[in-house]
Scaffold this active site. Structure first.
Site, PDB file in Angstrom:
ATOM      1  CG  HIS A 125      56.352  42.342  39.968  1.00 64.22           C
ATOM      2  ND1 HIS A 125      56.600  43.232  38.944  1.00 64.22           N
ATOM      3  CD2 HIS A 125      55.254  42.815  40.631  1.00 64.22           C
ATOM      4  CE1 HIS A 125      55.717  44.219  38.992  1.00 64.22           C
ATOM      5  NE2 HIS A 125      54.887  43.992  40.003  1.00 64.22           N
ATOM      6  CD  GLU A 162      53.923  44.176  43.260  1.00 61.68           C
ATOM      7  OE1 GLU A 162      52.914  44.082  42.535  1.00 61.68           O
ATOM      8  OE2 GLU A 162      54.790  45.070  43.104  1.00 61.68           O
ATOM      9  CG  HIS A 217      50.264  43.031  40.212  1.00 59.29           C
ATOM     10  ND1 HIS A 217      51.554  43.256  39.789  1.00 59.29           N
ATOM     11  CD2 HIS A 217      49.658  42.340  39.210  1.00 59.29           C
ATOM     12  CE1 HIS A 217      51.734  42.721  38.589  1.00 59.29           C
ATOM     13  NE2 HIS A 217      50.586  42.148  38.220  1.00 59.29           N
ATOM     14  CD  GLU A 299      48.448  46.865  41.705  1.00 58.35           C
ATOM     15  OE1 GLU A 299      49.084  46.517  42.724  1.00 58.35           O
ATOM     16  OE2 GLU A 299      49.001  47.082  40.600  1.00 58.35           O
TER      17      GLU A 299
END
Length: 336
Positions: A125, A162, A217, A299
């Site tokens: 992101h 995030e 992430h 993640e």
């Protein structure tokens, strides 16, 4: 070796080998025997000392030219590579800890060096994606279908995003890898208004001919769903996507990262995907589908769970997370 010094005068009446040999002192024979026994022992001791490099002239370690190598040399540094970095407070400031990370070999130091290796870190992101919704919502080709360029990502209930998390961990990971001599490139460093799009993220790794790519992430699952998982590319051959050549090495990379991440952070694999292995294979992610070099996603935890969020918002824990990723990447690169 003589213990008498210079040769005595032949006419000296004290010369035991002279013409008039006087009577031996009653103490002479015991003294002679005792010295005869001591001299070989002293010689052997001197030879042993020299063999250990005790008096060599080659510098501080006493192993100058022609000297025997020391048998007291230290074992190889960092044999187990274990332990967490520590040394970073909860303020989240980027830095290298004082544990195993500080013992890492400097760049270019022989067998442990990653010189010539290229690692691309992909911080998931972008902190300002939310300001460019039209741009990030446009669809791009991911091989199997078309998907949004990017998303805003998730956040903790307290608002820690995030995108902030991934960029912080990316900086820490970059430092650790650069210390070992690797060339490291980030797909974004908060230096662009949004993105890059997922297809461009893949192209950055491909163009760099990266030896490994890791996309960082954090998940946004339900409360009570905890733990990390590593996402591996599935075998995709459609449109612009062909992952067949990278499936096996990516799996090796993912397994190594998962193992070292567990040990470095003390956290467990996901309790909601991966069947406890911490490994998940997917074929719907453009960043993996379009990659031509070994690549995985990680993640690191669930930002929506309060217990995981407490870890993800801790600067010390983020340093451990970077350390675990680094160790997995280093193991992969040494074996590749």
């Amino acid at each position: 070796m003589s213990y008498a010094g210079s040769n005595p005068d032949p006419s000296d009446p004290s010369d035991p080998f002279g013409p008039s040999r006087p009577r031996r002192s009653p103490l002479r024979r015991p003294l002679t025997v005792a010295l005869a026994a001591l001299v070989p022992g002293a010689l052997l001791g001197w030879l042993a000392y020299e063999a250990l490099g005790g008096t060599g002239s080659g510098g501080a370690n006493g192993t100058g030219a022609g000297a025997a190598p020391s048998v007291l040399s230290s074992p190889a540094n960092g044999a187990d590579g274990g332990g967490s970095a520590g040394g970073v407070g909860g303020d989240g400031k980027t830095g290298v800890g004082t544990g195993t990370a500080s013992a890492s070999a400097p760049a270019g130091s022989g067998a442990t060096s990653l010189q010539g290796k290229v690692v691309v870190i992909d911080p998931g992101h972008n902190p300002t994606n939310y300001l460019h919704t039209a741009d990030i919502n446009r669809k791009v080709d991911i091989g199997t279908n078309r998907k949004e360029c990017d998303t805003t990502g998730t956040s903790t209930n307290s608002g820690y995003s995030e995108a902030e998390f991934t960029l912080d961990v990316a900086h820490r990971l970059r430092t650790l890898l650069q210390e070992q001599g690797a060339t490291v490139r980030l797909t974004q460093d908060g230096d662009r208004p949004y993105g890059p799009c997922v297809d461009e993220r893949a192209r950055i790794g491909n163009a760099a001919h990266a030896d490994a790519v890791v996309s960082i992430h954090a998940d946004g699952a339900g409360t009570g769903q905890r733990g990390f998982h590593v996402i591996l590319p599935g075998a995709v051959h459609a449109g612009a996507a062909d992952t067949r050549a990278i499936v096996a090495p990516s799996k090796d990379l993912g397994k190594l990262i998962a193992g070292d991440f567990t040990r470095a952070t003390g956290t467990s694999p996901s309790n909601y995907v991966g069947d406890g292995t911490g490994l998940v294979t997917r074929e719907d992610l453009g960043g993996l589908n379009l990659s031509t070099v070994p690549k995985v996603f990680i993640e690191c935890g669930n930002m929506r769970d309060t217990k995981d969020a407490a870890l993800l918002t801790s600067g010390a824990w983020r340093q451990k997370a970077a350390q675990g990723m680094s160790e997995g990447i280093v193991s992969f690169l040494h074996g590749s």
